[in-house]
Design an enzyme around this catalytic site. Structure first.
Site, PDB file in Angstrom:
ATOM      1  N   SER A   1      49.418  61.146  45.662  1.00 30.64           N
ATOM      2  CA  SER A   1      50.555  62.525  45.322  1.00 30.64           C
ATOM      3  C   SER A   1      50.091  62.882  44.152  1.00 30.64           C
ATOM      4  CB  SER A   1      51.792  61.750  45.381  1.00 30.64           C
ATOM      5  OG  SER A   1      52.753  62.697  45.050  1.00 30.64           O
ATOM      6  N   ASN A   2      50.510  64.268  44.028  1.00 37.01           N
ATOM      7  CA  ASN A   2      50.579  65.017  42.519  1.00 37.01           C
ATOM      8  C   ASN A   2      51.535  64.340  41.739  1.00 37.01           C
ATOM      9  OD1 ASN A   2      48.547  66.970  43.259  1.00 37.01           O
ATOM     10  ND2 ASN A   2      50.098  68.389  44.019  1.00 37.01           N
TER      11      ASN A   2
ATOM     12  N   ARG B   1      59.698  75.330  45.110  1.00 37.00           N
ATOM     13  CA  ARG B   1      58.408  74.523  45.616  1.00 37.00           C
ATOM     14  C   ARG B   1      57.341  75.603  45.507  1.00 37.00           C
ATOM     15  NH1 ARG B   1      55.811  70.006  46.275  1.00 37.00           N
ATOM     16  NH2 ARG B   1      54.745  69.976  48.454  1.00 37.00           N
TER      17      ARG B   1
ATOM     18  N   ASP C   1      50.521  61.835  51.753  1.00 40.84           N
ATOM     19  CA  ASP C   1      51.230  62.629  50.647  1.00 40.84           C
ATOM     20  C   ASP C   1      52.828  62.162  50.497  1.00 40.84           C
ATOM     21  OD1 ASP C   1      51.577  64.995  48.883  1.00 40.84           O
ATOM     22  OD2 ASP C   1      52.895  65.849  51.072  1.00 40.84           O
ATOM     23  N   ALA C   2      53.140  62.353  49.370  1.00 41.33           N
ATOM     24  CA  ALA C   2      54.698  62.044  49.098  1.00 41.33           C
ATOM     25  C   ALA C   2      55.652  63.252  49.441  1.00 41.33           C
ATOM     26  CB  ALA C   2      54.894  61.691  47.795  1.00 41.33           C
ATOM     27  N   TYR C   3      55.487  64.267  48.667  1.00 47.67           N
ATOM     28  CA  TYR C   3      56.764  65.172  48.421  1.00 47.67           C
ATOM     29  C   TYR C   3      56.156  66.220  49.762  1.00 47.67           C
ATOM     30  CZ  TYR C   3      57.418  63.495  44.071  1.00 47.67           C
ATOM     31  OH  TYR C   3      57.788  62.450  42.949  1.00 47.67           O
TER      32      TYR C   3
END
Length: 236
Positions: free
Chosen positions: A118-119, A42, A11-13
């Site tokens: 990622s989203n 968030r 995942d990124a964030y």
């Protein structure tokens, strides 16, 4: 028979990229409201992805991020509304966690492939990862925009498996979001939850294969080739 891990997908964030960087530059102007702003921003960002997926009204993550920030600024008040441009720019250029680059280098040294799932939109991910040292250490950058639905839809995790040409249990998926790790585990990936805050486990149908405190701990799991995800017993 389970497969050996052949790729590590991140995942990124909040996992590779530190969300605190989104408010760091304006913290002096917001004071105590900076932490509240990030928390509401968030929370709404994720909430809107889930609601849009359920409503069948997909919008890309850049739009969702803007809309969540607009809500957060209205909720927090004060100077926040006048800082939206700076806040969005900061979100698009988040710093990497210090242990992210060493881990990616260690994974590649073991001959394993690396990827982000990622989203974020392709543009957001390109900008964000290019502003760190992580971009050259990733073999693939995968976005939910290729699927048209957000995590934790099984279709997102299946997209990673299909794109990389690997069975789900040949992928180790690493996320600092417990719900994301549960979604990946439910889809058959070997999910690792980075639990930096010591939060309790989610009460969801699938648990991750392992829980660790930092990205630095993931290398140890690769050395032992952790077991596949186990279903969560809802009766407990």
């Amino acid at each position: 028979m389970r497969m050996t891990v052949q790729a590590c997908v991140f995942d990124a964030y909040g996992t590779l990229l530190d969300l605190n960087g989104a408010v760091a530059a304006v913290a002096g102007r917001l004071g105590d409201r900076a932490a509240d702003l990030l928390r509401v921003w968030r929370g709404k960002q994720l909430e809107y992805t889930w609601l849009r997926s359920l409503m069948g009204r997909h919008a890309d993550f850049a739009q969702v991020t803007r809309e969540a920030l607009d809500y957060a600024c209205a909720a927090v008040g004060g100077e926040a509304a006048g800082l939206q441009t700076a806040l969005l720019d900061a979100f698009f250029h988040l710093p990497a966690y210090p242990d992210a680059e060493p881990l990616l280098r260690a994974i590649r040294a073991r001959g394993l492939r690396t990827a982000v799932l990622s989203n974020g939109t392709p543009g957001m991910l390109d900008a964000g990862l290019r502003s760190t040292a992580l971009g050259p250490l990733l073999d693939a950058i995968l976005s939910v925009e290729d699927v048209g639905v957000y995590k934790p839809s099984p279709a997102v995790y299946q997209h990673a498996s299909a794109t990389l040409g690997l069975a789900p249990d040949a992928l180790m998926f690493v996320s600092a979001n417990a719900w994301d790790a549960a979604g990946a585990s439910s889809a058959g990936l070997r999910a690792i939850w980075i639990n930096r805050s010591g939060a309790p486990s989610e009460r969801l149908p699938s648990r991750p294969a392992a829980e660790v405190a930092s990205l630095a701990d993931v290398a140890d799991l690769l050395a032992t080739d952790s077991p596949p995800p186990a279903d969560y017993d809802e009766s407990t």
